[in-house]
Design an enzyme around this catalytic site. Structure first.
Site, PDB file in Angstrom:
ATOM      1  N   GLY A  77      -3.139  43.187  94.012  1.00  0.00           N
ATOM      2  CA  GLY A  77      -2.361  44.400  93.798  1.00  0.00           C
ATOM      3  C   GLY A  77      -1.931  44.602  92.362  1.00  0.00           C
ATOM      4  O   GLY A  77      -1.972  45.709  91.837  1.00  0.00           O
ATOM      5  N   ASP A  98     -11.002  35.276  90.746  1.00  0.00           N
ATOM      6  CA  ASP A  98     -10.456  35.439  92.102  1.00  0.00           C
ATOM      7  C   ASP A  98     -11.503  34.952  93.093  1.00  0.00           C
ATOM      8  O   ASP A  98     -12.696  34.965  92.786  1.00  0.00           O
ATOM      9  CB  ASP A  98     -10.100  36.902  92.388  1.00  0.00           C
ATOM     10  CG  ASP A  98      -9.035  37.032  93.484  1.00  0.00           C
ATOM     11  OD1 ASP A  98      -9.177  36.360  94.533  1.00  0.00           O
ATOM     12  OD2 ASP A  98      -8.064  37.788  93.306  1.00  0.00           O
ATOM     13  N   ASN A 178       0.548  32.948  94.720  1.00  0.00           N
ATOM     14  CA  ASN A 178       1.009  31.686  95.292  1.00  0.00           C
ATOM     15  C   ASN A 178       1.365  30.722  94.174  1.00  0.00           C
ATOM     16  O   ASN A 178       0.878  30.834  93.038  1.00  0.00           O
ATOM     17  CB  ASN A 178      -0.064  31.081  96.216  1.00  0.00           C
ATOM     18  CG  ASN A 178      -1.336  30.739  95.473  1.00  0.00           C
ATOM     19  OD1 ASN A 178      -1.473  29.662  94.893  1.00  0.00           O
ATOM     20  ND2 ASN A 178      -2.293  31.678  95.453  1.00  0.00           N
ATOM     21  N   CYS A 220       7.959  26.480  80.388  1.00  0.00           N
ATOM     22  CA  CYS A 220       6.738  26.688  81.155  1.00  0.00           C
ATOM     23  C   CYS A 220       7.122  26.798  82.639  1.00  0.00           C
ATOM     24  O   CYS A 220       8.293  26.689  82.998  1.00  0.00           O
ATOM     25  CB  CYS A 220       5.747  25.548  80.919  1.00  0.00           C
ATOM     26  SG  CYS A 220       6.137  24.005  81.794  1.00  0.00           S
ATOM     27  N   CYS A 223       8.944  23.742  83.883  1.00  0.00           N
ATOM     28  CA  CYS A 223      10.245  23.404  83.290  1.00  0.00           C
ATOM     29  C   CYS A 223      11.403  23.754  84.219  1.00  0.00           C
ATOM     30  O   CYS A 223      12.370  23.008  84.345  1.00  0.00           O
ATOM     31  CB  CYS A 223      10.425  24.136  81.958  1.00  0.00           C
ATOM     32  SG  CYS A 223       9.511  23.429  80.582  1.00  0.00           S
ATOM     33  N   CYS A 244       1.173  39.515 106.986  1.00  0.00           N
ATOM     34  CA  CYS A 244       0.982  39.763 105.557  1.00  0.00           C
ATOM     35  C   CYS A 244       2.304  40.163 104.932  1.00  0.00           C
ATOM     36  O   CYS A 244       3.090  40.911 105.531  1.00  0.00           O
ATOM     37  CB  CYS A 244      -0.047  40.871 105.347  1.00  0.00           C
ATOM     38  SG  CYS A 244      -0.361  41.238 103.603  1.00  0.00           S
ATOM     39  N   CYS A 297      10.664  18.014  81.334  1.00  0.00           N
ATOM     40  CA  CYS A 297       9.631  18.684  82.134  1.00  0.00           C
ATOM     41  C   CYS A 297       8.652  17.657  82.693  1.00  0.00           C
ATOM     42  O   CYS A 297       8.293  16.675  82.025  1.00  0.00           O
ATOM     43  CB  CYS A 297       8.889  19.707  81.281  1.00  0.00           C
ATOM     44  SG  CYS A 297       7.576  20.595  82.169  1.00  0.00           S
ATOM     45  N   CYS A 302       3.464  19.699  78.267  1.00  0.00           N
ATOM     46  CA  CYS A 302       4.589  20.551  77.877  1.00  0.00           C
ATOM     47  C   CYS A 302       5.535  19.775  76.959  1.00  0.00           C
ATOM     48  O   CYS A 302       5.986  20.292  75.933  1.00  0.00           O
ATOM     49  CB  CYS A 302       5.338  21.057  79.108  1.00  0.00           C
ATOM     50  SG  CYS A 302       6.810  22.056  78.725  1.00  0.00           S
TER      51      CYS A 302
END
Length: 392
Positions: A77, A98, A178, A220, A223, A244, A297, A302
């Site tokens: 989307g 994707d 996700n 990040c 973190c 959904c 972190c 990082c």
């Protein structure tokens, strides 16, 4: 042959002819690639109205957009609309990642169309976007970046799939839905020291955000991770099968707009790239803030980037301090600065608190040494101060 079979055959032939006519029409309306972008506003130049930004003094180098490469992870989307916006802006190259397919359930979102149902999202996107702007170079990858083998290939393309093969991409845009994929992008960008912008829309469809991440300089994704990530909870346990999450094309379009706007500011170096912008659709509220990296972190790259950034900042600060000392010594012998207190005192701790954001806690000021110190001159007259200065 029965009348019914004859009719079906005739219908099939007509459908075939319609498809041929449609294909021929689509081919005839696809414009030729343009060799040079002009700021003159004419219908023959599809970018002329964008180039007008240059003439207005907003962007000095808009034509350079054709020299930049952006990777978009997640063509859903937000990602599909983001890809379309960048395509219409004349971006040089897009890497699309994707592994999902277009479904009829996606039609409440923008970009995809019912006849594309069943196609992979990256292939459907490439076909549509190529028709919109044939000047853009597209590189599509139909796989899940979180698997071991695919992750290595994903990192390789970020590192070498830029506008010039062998160079890094200029920016990575995360449009996934996700946390596992976000952590994979975060890991790759930390290791490559690659700037990226994370985005997301809430499951109730009425809020979203974007977050610009500069490895070592800003926090990040590891973190200050969401609770589900920090507790290592499987996010699949939070979703019911067959259900959904809610989604609104309006909310996703707003987030995509913020994402692309800041991507353009970063690529073309105009305005200020926002560190974090939230969006609350119920209140039309856009909170902003900045998040510093966490020295503890869990991502080792990082922590390494933080040290690298701190060393560079310290070097820059030393150089700036030396320049300031030279300016002070030539313009102000005593280095005295007069400050007006007419506006009233401002607590330094409250200067950068954004409206709508509250502090989790405050550190109490020390009440020790309440008496006048050597530097306390609140009860000293102006004449005494002058005499003190003369005796220095």
């Amino acid at each position: 042959m029965s009348e019914t079979e004859s009719l079906k055959k005739r219908i099939s032939e007509l459908e075939s002819e319609v498809e041929k006519l449609r294909a021929g029409h689509e081919k005839s309306v696809v414009r030729q690639k343009i060799t040079e972008m002009s700021s003159e506003v004419v219908d023959s130049n599809p970018y002329s109205r964008l180039m007008a930004l240059k003439g207005m003094g907003i962007v000095d180098n808009y034509e350079e957009i054709r020299n930049h490469c952006v990777a978009i992870v997640g063509i859903g989307g937000v990602g599909s609309v983001t890809a379309e916006m960048l395509t219409r802006c004349g971006i040089g190259k897009l890497l699309l990642f994707d592994y999902d397919k277009v479904e009829l359930a996606n039609m409440n979102r923008l970009f995809f169309q019912p006849h594309q149902s069943g196609l992979s999202k990256v292939d459907a996107a490439e076909k549509t976007l190529s028709g919109i702007n044939p000047d853009v170079c597209f590189e599509c990858h139909n796989y899940n970046i979180t698997t071991v083998d695919n992750f290595q290939h994903f990192m390789d393309r970020l590192h070498k799939g830029g506008m010039i093969e062998g160079k890094k991409v200029d920016l990575v845009l995360s449009c996934v839905d996700n946390f596992e994929a976000r952590m994979a992008i975060n890991t790759a960008c930390n290791e490559l020291r690659q700037n990226w912008i994370e985005s997301g829309v809430s499951e109730n469809a009425v809020s979203g955000h974007i977050q610009f991440v500069t490895p070592g300089e800003s926090a990040c994704f590891a973190c200050a991770p969401p609770l589900i990530v920090a507790t290592q909870t499987d996010e699949k346990t939070l979703k019911r099968d067959g259900v959904c999450a809610a989604s609104l094309p309006t909310t996703m379009a707003v987030v995509a707009g913020l994402l692309v706007q800041n991507a353009l500011k970063y690529l073309l170096k105009f305005g200020k790239v926002s560190d974090y912008v939230g969006y609350n659709a119920l209140l039309d509220f856009f909170p902003t803030m900045s998040m510093k990296p966490n020295s503890d972190c869990t991502d080792s790259f990082c922590r390494g980037n933080q040290k690298y950034f701190a060393e560079n900042v310290r070097t820059t600060q030393i150089e700036e301090e030396q320049v300031q000392k030279q300016e002070i010594s030539t313009e102000n012998e005593w280095g005295i600065e007069l400050v007006s207190d007419s506006a009233g005192a401002v607590d330094s701790e409250d200067r950068h608190v954004t409206q709508g954001i509250v502090k989790a806690y405050t550190v109490e000021k020390s009440h020790e040494d309440t008496g006048n110190s050597v530097g306390d001159t609140s009860d000293v007259s102006l004449e005494e101060l002058i005499n003190q200065m003369k005796n220095v």
